[in-house]
Design an enzyme around this catalytic site. Structure first.
Site, PDB file in Angstrom:
ATOM      1  N   ARG A  50     -11.394  -0.861  14.028  1.00 40.90           N
ATOM      2  CA  ARG A  50     -11.054   0.012  12.900  1.00 40.90           C
ATOM      3  C   ARG A  50     -11.821  -0.468  11.677  1.00 40.90           C
ATOM      4  O   ARG A  50     -12.896   0.014  11.385  1.00 40.90           O
ATOM      5  CB  ARG A  50      -9.526  -0.051  12.710  1.00 40.90           C
ATOM      6  CG  ARG A  50      -8.942   1.005  11.844  1.00 40.90           C
ATOM      7  CD  ARG A  50      -7.448   0.907  11.775  1.00 40.90           C
ATOM      8  NE  ARG A  50      -6.983  -0.303  11.088  1.00 40.90           N
ATOM      9  CZ  ARG A  50      -5.764  -0.501  10.627  1.00 40.90           C
ATOM     10  NH1 ARG A  50      -4.830   0.410  10.811  1.00 40.90           N
ATOM     11  NH2 ARG A  50      -5.429  -1.603  10.006  1.00 40.90           N
ATOM     12  N   LYS A  68       0.835  -1.204   0.000  1.00 45.91           N
ATOM     13  CA  LYS A  68       0.000   0.000   0.000  1.00 45.91           C
ATOM     14  C   LYS A  68       0.873   1.259   0.000  1.00 45.91           C
ATOM     15  O   LYS A  68       2.084   1.186   0.258  1.00 45.91           O
ATOM     16  CB  LYS A  68      -0.927  -0.021   1.211  1.00 45.91           C
ATOM     17  CG  LYS A  68      -0.225  -0.081   2.565  1.00 45.91           C
ATOM     18  CD  LYS A  68      -1.175  -0.532   3.666  1.00 45.91           C
ATOM     19  CE  LYS A  68      -0.464  -0.552   5.010  1.00 45.91           C
ATOM     20  NZ  LYS A  68      -1.295  -1.197   6.046  1.00 45.91           N
ATOM     21  N   MET A  89      11.662  24.318   4.810  1.00 47.10           N
ATOM     22  CA  MET A  89      10.954  23.606   3.749  1.00 47.10           C
ATOM     23  C   MET A  89      11.912  22.857   2.822  1.00 47.10           C
ATOM     24  O   MET A  89      11.679  21.709   2.462  1.00 47.10           O
ATOM     25  CB  MET A  89      10.121  24.596   2.923  1.00 47.10           C
ATOM     26  CG  MET A  89       9.262  23.911   1.878  1.00 47.10           C
ATOM     27  SD  MET A  89       8.415  25.094   0.823  1.00 47.10           S
ATOM     28  CE  MET A  89       7.311  25.867   2.000  1.00 47.10           C
ATOM     29  N   TYR A 101      15.554  29.613  11.121  1.00 51.18           N
ATOM     30  CA  TYR A 101      14.326  30.292  11.538  1.00 51.18           C
ATOM     31  C   TYR A 101      14.171  30.255  13.056  1.00 51.18           C
ATOM     32  O   TYR A 101      14.481  29.242  13.706  1.00 51.18           O
ATOM     33  CB  TYR A 101      13.114  29.605  10.924  1.00 51.18           C
ATOM     34  CG  TYR A 101      12.937  29.901   9.450  1.00 51.18           C
ATOM     35  CD1 TYR A 101      12.781  31.207   8.984  1.00 51.18           C
ATOM     36  CD2 TYR A 101      12.913  28.863   8.532  1.00 51.18           C
ATOM     37  CE1 TYR A 101      12.609  31.465   7.637  1.00 51.18           C
ATOM     38  CE2 TYR A 101      12.734  29.114   7.174  1.00 51.18           C
ATOM     39  CZ  TYR A 101      12.580  30.430   6.734  1.00 51.18           C
ATOM     40  OH  TYR A 101      12.406  30.677   5.406  1.00 51.18           O
TER      41      TYR A 101
HETATM   42  C1  LIG Z   1      -0.584  -2.174   6.733  1.00 51.17           C
HETATM   43  C2  LIG Z   1      -1.173  -3.496   6.983  1.00 51.17           C
HETATM   44  C3  LIG Z   1      -0.369  -4.650   7.001  1.00 51.17           C
HETATM   45  C4  LIG Z   1       1.135  -4.564   6.970  1.00 51.17           C
HETATM   46  O1  LIG Z   1       1.563  -4.097   8.221  1.00 51.17           O
HETATM   47  P1  LIG Z   1       3.106  -3.953   8.602  1.00 51.17           P
HETATM   48  O2  LIG Z   1       3.081  -3.571  10.022  1.00 51.17           O
HETATM   49  O3  LIG Z   1       3.629  -2.853   7.730  1.00 51.17           O
HETATM   50  O4  LIG Z   1       3.760  -5.247   8.324  1.00 51.17           O
HETATM   51  C5  LIG Z   1      -0.987  -5.872   7.103  1.00 51.17           C
HETATM   52  N1  LIG Z   1      -2.335  -5.972   7.209  1.00 51.17           N
HETATM   53  C6  LIG Z   1      -3.136  -4.895   7.236  1.00 51.17           C
HETATM   54  C7  LIG Z   1      -4.598  -5.085   7.384  1.00 51.17           C
HETATM   55  C8  LIG Z   1      -2.587  -3.617   7.138  1.00 51.17           C
HETATM   56  O5  LIG Z   1      -3.378  -2.543   7.181  1.00 51.17           O
END
Ligand SMILES: *Cc1c(COP(=O)(O)O)cnc(C)c1O
Length: 371
Positions: A142, A43, A312, A264
């Protein structure tokens, strides 16, 4: 090797992504989980490292199951894959109106509540059966079927009869803390549902839970961050290889002395004669502003402190201890001597955020693996 996007010309910083290390990490995680198999979570643009190079490298290494968070990401993952047999799932769930995209792009949804289960069953009844995953919420609160919906599904498993529940899954909340009591509770809750909800393969562990032991492995593990070199926990040495190196060029060096200030807000006060080097990287590149007066980097093998605020586009380091440093020299901001987790600790965050914040202004060089 195939060429991947290389970023802007004349970039002041170079991000090197070691695809051999990525492939090595996937094989190491597979070996750790065996006889369970390893999927890969790609992802957020492959945790910031680039969907196409990451996906094609992991597919070459042998990965046959990928997960993205969003539908559009999953389409990009599909487009990067050579082989239509390799499966791609969408973690965030099946939203109404998006059903047709799944057969069109050869993806499967992760069904996160009972209305999604019923909607997929109805869709499959009129369009032909297709596989999906069903996610149970075992303690994250979640996404996933809450315990009362999981219970309802277990007592009426016919709701799954219109399609194959290929993966029954859940996600851990505290696996990076091996001593947390929720680890065993979530595993036990999930294990109790495994025989009660029809499915082909069960899966629970992401990166961290892979290292809690075989009781968390089920049929598949589902690692993300560890593939990219992130540590599974803080209790033992990180067994994964570092995948990225970020080097910034010194743009300018100034001789300084008290009572000068740097940056800054006059955020750093010079106390004695020394030298300040400026690097062309800033918070617009994902070098977090919370690193102000906290980060370190490595110059000619010497650890040097960031002084003043992160701007930045610029950051400043006290390089008084590196007298031979000159304009144009490269400073290691992230790499084997200063890992994503080291930098994350200095920023008060996690390696995940460092990775997924990596900016678009770096030159990117992909080395190793992939054809
Ligand atoms: C992001 C995610 C993973 C991977 O998690 P890591 O901690 O990066 O290994 C696996 N399963 C779900 C449902 C996730 O949201």
């Amino acid at each position: 090797m195939k060429s991947f996007p290389s970023g802007p010309a004349y970039a002041p910083a170079l991000l090197t992504i070691d695809l051999n290390a990525l492939a090595w990490n996937w094989r190491f995680l597979s070996d750790t989980a065996a006889p369970a198999k390893a999927a890969a979570v790609v992802k957020a643009n492959g945790y910031g490292l680039g969907t196409e190079p990451v996906v094609s490298t992991l597919a070459s290494a042998g990965c046959r199951l990928f997960f993205a968070a969003q539908l559009s990401e999953a389409i990009a993952v599909r487009n990067a894959l050579p082989n239509p047999e390799i499966e791609v799932g969408v973690l965030n769930g099946l939203m109404a109106g998006e059903e047709d995209a799944y057969p069109e792009y050869n993806l499967f949804p992760v069904l996160n509540d009972l209305s999604q289960v019923d909607r997929w069953a109805a869709y499959c009844a009129s369009n032909g059966a297709r596989a999906a995953a069903v996610q149970l919420d075992s303690g994250m609160t979640r996404v996933g079927l809450p315990h009362y919906e999981a219970e309802a599904l277990a007592s009426d498993p016919d709701r799954l009869s219109g399609f194959e529940c290929r993966y029954l899954m859940s996600h851990m909340a505290c696996a990076d803390d091996p001593d947390h009591p929720l680890n065993a509770q979530q595993r036990d809750r999930f294990a109790a549902m495994v025989p009660r909800i029809p499915h082909s393969h069960a899966m629970l562990a992401a990166s961290s839970a892979t290292f809690l032991g075989p009781a968390w492995h089920f049929d598949y593990i589902r690692p993300g961050v560890a593939l990219y070199g992130g540590r599974p926990n803080t209790l033992s040495a990180n067994p994964l290889r570092q995948v990225i190196k970020l080097e910034g060029k010194i743009l300018q060096i100034q001789d300084v002395d008290a009572p000068q200030t740097v940056g800054y807000g006059a955020g750093h006060k010079v106390e004695k004669p020394g030298r300040i080097a400026t690097i062309g990287v800033g918070y617009a590149d994902g070098y977090l502003r919370s690193l102000s007066n906290k980060a370190t980097a490595v110059l000619h093998g010497v650890t040097v402190p960031l002084v003043g605020r992160v701007s930045m586009d610029l950051i400043t380091f006290d390089i008084t201890d590196v007298p031979d440093a000159k304009v144009g020299d490269k400073m290691e901001l992230i790499g084997p001597s200063h890992t994503i987790d080291d930098l994350a600790d200095q920023a008060g965050t996690i390696g995940y955020e460092i990775l997924t914040s990596l900016g678009n202004r770096y030159a990117r060089r992909y080395v190793g693996a992939s054809e």
